[in-house]
Write a protein that holds these residues in place. Structure first.
Motif, PDB file in Angstrom:
ATOM      1  N   ALA A 140      12.740   9.460   7.361  1.00 46.86           N
ATOM      2  CA  ALA A 140      12.156   8.834   6.172  1.00 46.86           C
ATOM      3  C   ALA A 140      11.117   9.788   5.604  1.00 46.86           C
ATOM      4  O   ALA A 140      10.594  10.660   6.305  1.00 46.86           O
ATOM      5  N   PHE A 141      10.857   9.622   4.327  1.00 44.44           N
ATOM      6  CA  PHE A 141       9.783  10.422   3.720  1.00 44.44           C
ATOM      7  C   PHE A 141       9.178   9.622   2.568  1.00 44.44           C
ATOM      8  O   PHE A 141       9.804   8.693   2.043  1.00 44.44           O
ATOM      9  N   GLY A 142       7.953   9.957   2.214  1.00 46.86           N
ATOM     10  CA  GLY A 142       7.294   9.274   1.104  1.00 46.86           C
ATOM     11  C   GLY A 142       6.392  10.248   0.372  1.00 46.86           C
ATOM     12  O   GLY A 142       5.721  11.077   0.989  1.00 46.86           O
ATOM     13  N   MET A 143       6.426  10.164  -0.955  1.00 48.80           N
ATOM     14  CA  MET A 143       5.598  11.105  -1.730  1.00 48.80           C
ATOM     15  C   MET A 143       4.941  10.405  -2.913  1.00 48.80           C
ATOM     16  O   MET A 143       5.469   9.410  -3.422  1.00 48.80           O
ATOM     17  N   LEU A 181       3.957  15.615   0.706  1.00 48.83           N
ATOM     18  CA  LEU A 181       4.584  14.378   1.195  1.00 48.83           C
ATOM     19  C   LEU A 181       4.452  14.183   2.697  1.00 48.83           C
ATOM     20  O   LEU A 181       4.112  15.107   3.444  1.00 48.83           O
ATOM     21  N   GLY A 182       4.707  12.926   3.090  1.00 52.51           N
ATOM     22  CA  GLY A 182       4.735  12.580   4.505  1.00 52.51           C
ATOM     23  C   GLY A 182       6.167  12.264   4.890  1.00 52.51           C
ATOM     24  O   GLY A 182       6.945  11.764   4.082  1.00 52.51           O
ATOM     25  N   ALA A 183       6.524  12.599   6.146  1.00 50.54           N
ATOM     26  CA  ALA A 183       7.913  12.399   6.556  1.00 50.54           C
ATOM     27  C   ALA A 183       8.009  12.324   8.073  1.00 50.54           C
ATOM     28  O   ALA A 183       7.023  12.542   8.787  1.00 50.54           O
ATOM     29  N   THR A 212       0.830  -1.207   0.000  1.00 50.00           N
ATOM     30  CA  THR A 212       0.000   0.000   0.000  1.00 50.00           C
ATOM     31  C   THR A 212       0.867   1.260   0.000  1.00 50.00           C
ATOM     32  O   THR A 212       0.356   2.360  -0.126  1.00 50.00           O
ATOM     33  N   HIS A 213       2.167   1.066   0.196  1.00 52.72           N
ATOM     34  CA  HIS A 213       3.125   2.186   0.161  1.00 52.72           C
ATOM     35  C   HIS A 213       4.518   1.614  -0.094  1.00 52.72           C
ATOM     36  O   HIS A 213       4.703   0.394  -0.090  1.00 52.72           O
ATOM     37  N   THR A 214       5.493   2.512  -0.341  1.00 52.10           N
ATOM     38  CA  THR A 214       6.850   2.014  -0.585  1.00 52.10           C
ATOM     39  C   THR A 214       7.642   1.863   0.716  1.00 52.10           C
ATOM     40  O   THR A 214       8.807   1.441   0.691  1.00 52.10           O
ATOM     41  N   SER A 215       7.025   2.163   1.853  1.00 50.36           N
ATOM     42  CA  SER A 215       7.758   2.078   3.129  1.00 50.36           C
ATOM     43  C   SER A 215       8.327   0.696   3.458  1.00 50.36           C
ATOM     44  O   SER A 215       9.369   0.618   4.135  1.00 50.36           O
ATOM     45  N   PRO A 216       7.713  -0.424   3.028  1.00 49.32           N
ATOM     46  CA  PRO A 216       8.349  -1.721   3.310  1.00 49.32           C
ATOM     47  C   PRO A 216       9.785  -1.824   2.795  1.00 49.32           C
ATOM     48  O   PRO A 216      10.573  -2.604   3.333  1.00 49.32           O
ATOM     49  N   TYR A 229      -0.494   0.183  -4.286  1.00 51.86           N
ATOM     50  CA  TYR A 229      -1.887  -0.152  -4.622  1.00 51.86           C
ATOM     51  C   TYR A 229      -2.829   0.116  -3.453  1.00 51.86           C
ATOM     52  O   TYR A 229      -2.543  -0.266  -2.323  1.00 51.86           O
ATOM     53  N   ARG A 230      -3.943   0.757  -3.763  1.00 55.57           N
ATOM     54  CA  ARG A 230      -4.986   0.950  -2.747  1.00 55.57           C
ATOM     55  C   ARG A 230      -6.344   0.917  -3.435  1.00 55.57           C
ATOM     56  O   ARG A 230      -6.476   1.336  -4.584  1.00 55.57           O
ATOM     57  N   LYS A 231      -7.340   0.438  -2.684  1.00 54.53           N
ATOM     58  CA  LYS A 231      -8.688   0.356  -3.262  1.00 54.53           C
ATOM     59  C   LYS A 231      -9.339   1.731  -3.280  1.00 54.53           C
ATOM     60  O   LYS A 231     -10.073   2.076  -2.366  1.00 54.53           O
ATOM     61  N   THR A 244       2.064   5.767  -7.903  1.00 53.58           N
ATOM     62  CA  THR A 244       3.516   5.647  -7.761  1.00 53.58           C
ATOM     63  C   THR A 244       4.002   6.474  -6.584  1.00 53.58           C
ATOM     64  O   THR A 244       3.550   7.595  -6.389  1.00 53.58           O
ATOM     65  N   GLN A 245       4.900   5.876  -5.803  1.00 53.49           N
ATOM     66  CA  GLN A 245       5.493   6.632  -4.702  1.00 53.49           C
ATOM     67  C   GLN A 245       7.007   6.623  -4.824  1.00 53.49           C
ATOM     68  O   GLN A 245       7.580   5.764  -5.484  1.00 53.49           O
ATOM     69  N   ILE A 246       7.614   7.588  -4.132  1.00 53.58           N
ATOM     70  CA  ILE A 246       9.061   7.491  -3.917  1.00 53.58           C
ATOM     71  C   ILE A 246       9.293   7.583  -2.418  1.00 53.58           C
ATOM     72  O   ILE A 246       8.807   8.503  -1.747  1.00 53.58           O
ATOM     73  N   GLU A 247       9.980   6.583  -1.912  1.00 55.76           N
ATOM     74  CA  GLU A 247      10.318   6.525  -0.505  1.00 55.76           C
ATOM     75  C   GLU A 247      11.729   7.064  -0.336  1.00 55.76           C
ATOM     76  O   GLU A 247      12.575   6.875  -1.222  1.00 55.76           O
ATOM     77  N   GLY A 248      11.981   7.698   0.784  1.00 48.57           N
ATOM     78  CA  GLY A 248      13.346   8.102   1.080  1.00 48.57           C
ATOM     79  C   GLY A 248      13.714   7.608   2.469  1.00 48.57           C
ATOM     80  O   GLY A 248      12.858   7.575   3.368  1.00 48.57           O
ATOM     81  N   PRO A 259       2.665   5.622  11.861  1.00 44.90           N
ATOM     82  CA  PRO A 259       3.084   4.642  12.882  1.00 44.90           C
ATOM     83  C   PRO A 259       4.595   4.423  12.911  1.00 44.90           C
ATOM     84  O   PRO A 259       5.136   4.011  13.925  1.00 44.90           O
ATOM     85  N   PHE A 260       5.266   4.677  11.772  1.00 44.95           N
ATOM     86  CA  PHE A 260       6.682   4.307  11.666  1.00 44.95           C
ATOM     87  C   PHE A 260       7.631   5.487  11.757  1.00 44.95           C
ATOM     88  O   PHE A 260       8.830   5.351  11.565  1.00 44.95           O
ATOM     89  N   THR A 261       7.113   6.691  12.017  1.00 47.23           N
ATOM     90  CA  THR A 261       7.995   7.851  12.242  1.00 47.23           C
ATOM     91  C   THR A 261       7.544   8.587  13.501  1.00 47.23           C
ATOM     92  O   THR A 261       6.348   8.626  13.829  1.00 47.23           O
TER      93      THR A 261
HETATM   94  N1  PHE Z   1       4.173   5.621   3.699  1.00 51.73           N
HETATM   95  C1  PHE Z   1       3.496   6.850   3.961  1.00 51.73           C
HETATM   96  C2  PHE Z   1       2.230   6.908   3.103  1.00 51.73           C
HETATM   97  O1  PHE Z   1       2.115   6.153   2.174  1.00 51.73           O
HETATM   98  C3  PHE Z   1       4.359   8.034   3.647  1.00 51.73           C
HETATM   99  C4  PHE Z   1       5.540   8.141   4.568  1.00 51.73           C
HETATM  100  C5  PHE Z   1       6.736   7.545   4.228  1.00 51.73           C
HETATM  101  C6  PHE Z   1       5.472   8.852   5.758  1.00 51.73           C
HETATM  102  C7  PHE Z   1       7.857   7.666   5.064  1.00 51.73           C
HETATM  103  C8  PHE Z   1       6.542   8.951   6.597  1.00 51.73           C
HETATM  104  C9  PHE Z   1       7.740   8.377   6.243  1.00 51.73           C
HETATM  105  O2  PHE Z   1       1.347   7.725   3.337  1.00 51.73           O
END
Ligand code: PHE
Length: 346
Positions: free
Chosen positions: A314-317, A290-292, A177-181, A203-205, A216-220, A258-260
């Motif tokens: 970490a960040f995701g956009m 973005l989220g971070a 559901t995100h690139t965080s894994p 992927y999300r419903k 598409t996401q980019i994780e950092g 939950p992870f930051t």
């Molecule tokens: N994975 C989060 C999302 O999909 C974005 C995120 C990534 C937030 C990394 C914090 C750190 O919404």
């Protein structure tokens, strides 16, 4: 044969010649010329059989009849040859003209393929981060519950799980559901210092003007000694100004993931109203992109890092969202309808 016979032959020769002269006026092809050739000077023609039987004539008639027949034959032959040449060259020209290649005609244009706008923007983002020393990482789109949720500090009963409308494949496998894994997978296999970005499909419903079931996401992810929130702000502000332009403002708002911990959502100033508030930014003057946050030290337990030694952010956009803001596109579904009128614009 007597004298009367010879004048008969001479008369008949004159008739043949007259008839030939009329016929030759009407021919219009080499093939018709050939037919006249058979008819007037072919093996069974009057002229040729006359020549063949000259020997049977009385001796005193032979020279005159022989000469006259030969003359008529030669005249006919000359005309036939000349006509044949004429029609053959005409036909040859015609054939050439039919086969001619006109080198001055414009060529057929091959429609060249090009990069989809999403791929192009991913590459642009990659270049910005690679320029800051990041490496590019990857992870699978079919994930396990463990990497997508549990190791990201999102246990089975965690309320954040209901935020994701997940496509499950089996009870334990799902479309991420995100690139965080990728954060967990990369930390499992590598030791700090870590500076990576990880682009990929998620992927999300969901399906409406701002959601597609695949996007598409980019994780950092950065993990190193002495990393703090100031580093996170510097990297993201630098990135945002490079991708959107120097004049854009950036703001961090407290948020929850939950992870930051702490977490933030990052906004960029709306360039449609220059921050004064419009429909696109809902009157706020800001657009969320973005989220971070700082990597929650809990995550380090799953990958055997010592939280006393290292820290990270970490960040995701969402790439589609960045494209929409960069190019003023108002419906995310356009990216995936493959309408060339849309795709060709970039
Ligand atoms: N994975 C989060 C999302 O999909 C974005 C995120 C990534 C937030 C990394 C914090 C750190 O919404």
């Amino acid at each position: 044969m007597n004298t009367a016979d010879s004048s008969e032959i001479i008369k008949k020769l004159a008739e043949e010649k007259g008839s030939f002269n009329r016929d030759i006026q009407k021919v219009s092809s080499a093939e018709e010329v050939y037919k006249l050739k058979v008819r007037y000077i072919g093996a069974k023609s009057f002229i040729i059989s006359t020549l063949g039987s000259v020997g049977n004539l009385p001796a005193q008639l032979r020279p005159a009849v022989g000469r006259e027949t030969n003359t008529v034959k030669k005249e006919i032959e000359a005309v036939l040859n000349q006509k044949e040449k004429y029609f053959k060259s005409l036909e040859f020209d015609h054939g050439l003209r039919k086969e001619k290649i006109d080198l001055s005609l414009p060529g057929k244009n091959m429609a060249a393929g090009k990069k989809h706008i999403i791929s192009a923007v991913i590459e642009e983002i990659e270049e910005i981060f690679v320029g800051m020393g990041f490496e590019i990482a990857e992870g699978p789109e079919v994930e396990t519950d463990y990497y997508n949720f549990e190791a990201l500090n999102t246990p089975a009963d965690h309320p954040a799980r209901s935020l994701h409308d997940t496509f499950f494949i089996t009870e334990n496998t799902l479309l991420r559901t995100h690139t965080s894994p990728v954060q967990i997978r990369y930390m499992e296999k590598n030791k700090p210092p870590i500076y990576i970005i990880a682009p990929g499909k998620v992927y999300r419903k969901d399906y409406d003007i701002s959601h597609t079931p695949m996007f598409t996401q980019i994780e950092g992810l950065v993990v190193d000694r002495g990393i703090n929130f100031g580093n996170l702000k510097w990297v993201l502000e630098k990135f945002i100004r490079e991708i959107f332009g120097k004049e854009r403002k950036v703001r961090f708002r407290p948020h929850y993931f939950p992870f930051t911990e702490p977490s933030a959502e990052v906004d960029v100033s709306c360039d449609i109203c220059s921050g004064s508030g419009c429909r696109t930014c809902g009157g706020s003057g800001w657009l969320e992109i973005l989220g971070a946050g700082m990597v929650d030290p809990n995550l380090y337990r799953y990958v055997n890092y010592d939280p006393e030694e290292v820290a990270g952010f970490a960040f995701g956009m969402g790439i589609e969202r960045i494209c929409m803001l960069k190019y003023g596109i108002n419906d995310i579904r356009l990216f995936y309808e493959n309408d060339l009128r849309f795709i060709d614009q970039f």
